[in-house]
Design a protein around this motif. Sequence first.
Motif, PDB file in Angstrom:
ATOM      1  N   ASN A 175      44.847 -15.784  12.276  1.00 52.83           N
ATOM      2  CA  ASN A 175      45.112 -16.726  11.192  1.00 52.83           C
ATOM      3  C   ASN A 175      44.316 -16.369   9.948  1.00 52.83           C
ATOM      4  N   ARG A 176      44.870 -16.690   8.800  1.00 51.34           N
ATOM      5  CA  ARG A 176      44.115 -16.535   7.560  1.00 51.34           C
ATOM      6  C   ARG A 176      42.957 -17.528   7.554  1.00 51.34           C
ATOM      7  N   ARG A 187      40.213 -20.249   6.572  1.00 55.35           N
ATOM      8  CA  ARG A 187      40.279 -21.369   5.632  1.00 55.35           C
ATOM      9  C   ARG A 187      39.612 -20.953   4.316  1.00 55.35           C
ATOM     10  N   PRO A 237      41.689 -15.632   0.599  1.00 53.98           N
ATOM     11  CA  PRO A 237      42.615 -15.299  -0.502  1.00 53.98           C
ATOM     12  C   PRO A 237      44.053 -15.232  -0.023  1.00 53.98           C
ATOM     13  N   ASP A 238      44.969 -15.418  -0.955  1.00 55.32           N
ATOM     14  CA  ASP A 238      46.390 -15.404  -0.613  1.00 55.32           C
ATOM     15  C   ASP A 238      46.849 -14.042  -0.094  1.00 55.32           C
ATOM     16  N   ASP A 239      46.174 -12.981  -0.533  1.00 55.52           N
ATOM     17  CA  ASP A 239      46.584 -11.648  -0.107  1.00 55.52           C
ATOM     18  C   ASP A 239      45.891 -11.194   1.178  1.00 55.52           C
ATOM     19  N   TRP A 240      45.237 -12.133   1.895  1.00 53.05           N
ATOM     20  CA  TRP A 240      44.618 -11.787   3.172  1.00 53.05           C
ATOM     21  C   TRP A 240      45.682 -11.410   4.187  1.00 53.05           C
ATOM     22  N   SER A 244      43.149  -8.153   3.454  1.00 50.88           N
ATOM     23  CA  SER A 244      43.081  -7.071   2.485  1.00 50.88           C
ATOM     24  C   SER A 244      43.089  -5.728   3.201  1.00 50.88           C
ATOM     25  N   ASN A 281      53.417  -9.573   7.315  1.00 54.21           N
ATOM     26  CA  ASN A 281      52.105  -9.820   6.709  1.00 54.21           C
ATOM     27  C   ASN A 281      51.147 -10.568   7.631  1.00 54.21           C
TER      28      ASN A 281
END
Length: 632
Positions: free
Chosen positions: A69-70, A72, A75-78, A80, A125
């Motif tokens: 999971n990204r 909390r 960044p939105d582009d995680w 990287s 992604n």
Amino acid sequence: MTVTTTPGSGASDPGDPERPNGLFVGPPEAPDQYELLGKGIAGGEGTVWRALYRGKLSLPLLFAVKSLNRPRGGPDDWPSAREIQRWKDQIVLLNALGTTHVVKPHEIFLGARSHHEGAVDGEANIPYLAMEWVEGETLAELVYGAPAGGRTIVERMKYVTQIADVLGKLHSLSQMKGNPSVHCDVKPGNCIVHPERGVVLVDLSMMRLLDDGSGGGMYSIGYTAPEVIADPYAPRQPSADLYSLGAVAVACVLGKVPPEPSRDAIRTLRKEVRAVGREAGVPNPEAFAAHVLAMLAEDPARRPSDGPAWAGQLLGMVSAGTASEVSSGTPRKTPSKAPGEKPSEPSETSVTEKAEPGARPASGLAALRGRLVLSVPALVVVGITVLLGIVLLRPSNADGLLGAWPEPADRGSADPPLTRPADPAGPVATGPPSATVTPVPPSESAAFSPPGTRQAAPGEDVLTPSVPPTQHPATTGPPGSTQRPSTQPTPVRPAGAIGAPAEGTQVRQCAYFSGTSRLPAGKTLILAVRNLSSEKPNKYVTYVFGWDKPSTLSSWRGRQYFGDGDSSVGQKYRVELMVVDLAAARAATAEAKKTTPADYTPVHALASRGTALAARTVVRIAGSGPNNNCAA
């Protein structure tokens, strides 16, 4: 009964962990490469499934696949490119490590969300980590629900020694081929026990190199060091992993999740561990409790720095009383819980979310989670070490261990905060006027000794520096008079050392520094840098991380900046570790914040008022620094 499956065969059953659930994941070039089995286990960092690797094989291979999971606030582009490379590096390192106590990772890839065969949905992604899968129960399933007894305490302490062996290798500069690392999430739920091979440490998604520069912000309730709870984004050190090891030992003794760290908690744990040890037949339950809880010291420098040695002594203490139960092989798998009991395991938690110790995922952990195990060699316990451990660790009084935890009045609060302050008092670090700094601290190895301690021999791994306690010499009197210990403590003289980087190290635009210190009350630390290749005498100051809490700086970390862009390539810089008045640092910070944007001239002026404790000369090379130029 084991159900053998082949790709796409049989009716899908999401509730059966051994049958396909009808979903697939894979990299863009092979989106159906892994066929998922069962419902999966959801945790704070992601979801893990049993999965069949299909490829072009005649029969599939069983793996574990974890979607990440990204974080909390990430960044939105995680993730990287740097994050992906970190995971790839870990796979190479762990496969080269050669230990049977850590799971063998297979690959990391970006893929679309889980989908039905041939029906890819969305962009590729989502990061997936594929790992080896071997059947076995988690240590949490084996120990939660009942304290150790005479028949189980030896095997449980053997589990602790096996975990310590893994951490000793991960923290080692030599065994990790110059890339010492920290696990960052050691707990019973991440330890899988195989009936023949012993314990293996799994869930490596939080693992980081010591110089990675980020703590990740995630941690598990009950198994996290107080310095990590105080600032989950700060870089992790081996001492934090060792605290977790001590907490695992407590869980193995008591059969439950340890409480969050505090003085009162340590006092209670000491009584409980001592009582269980006595009931289990440990020869010296008082020394046993002291030895276990020494690893939970609030000050990282006071924790035993050699995890395998500490665990070996721990095993020796219990083996001395139950020698007939010590075998040369892997411990027997004796269930410690009542039949049908569902033990609980605390999940990872973010900075803003606190997991209840009794919470557990809804799906069947016993049927799914523990399966990533390799073989384990037996651990030999030396009798002399056993005797020394019992004698040397005997506490001098009933509350001797509690000296590791100051009274609440000394700490400001008996319990460390669970969240990081949104607006810390003053900058975490400042750079030259042109530098932009974001408060996300890095990590550095601290393999060195502070002033006055023995230096490590060549090739020796010094994992956690320790600061010697203040000595209280006896008072002197006229000839013939009786000398008595002074009731007045000797004033603490400031001392400090820089452990990393080494003298003459090549650095990019920024670099992380770490070391140890001993500070008197009312003092704190700064890092002051001067360009030796310039005629200007200016020094620029950054605060070490946690500068406003000097009691935490026995093991300190910080960062410094070296020029703007690549304009200073080839130039030499001198970085000094300096001690300054805490009140002066706070006043300088307050003064700097009076303007918008902040003018840190008062902060830089602290260099003229401080006392240098140690220094390093470094050489600038091209490129931005690690961790996105020491910023994120």
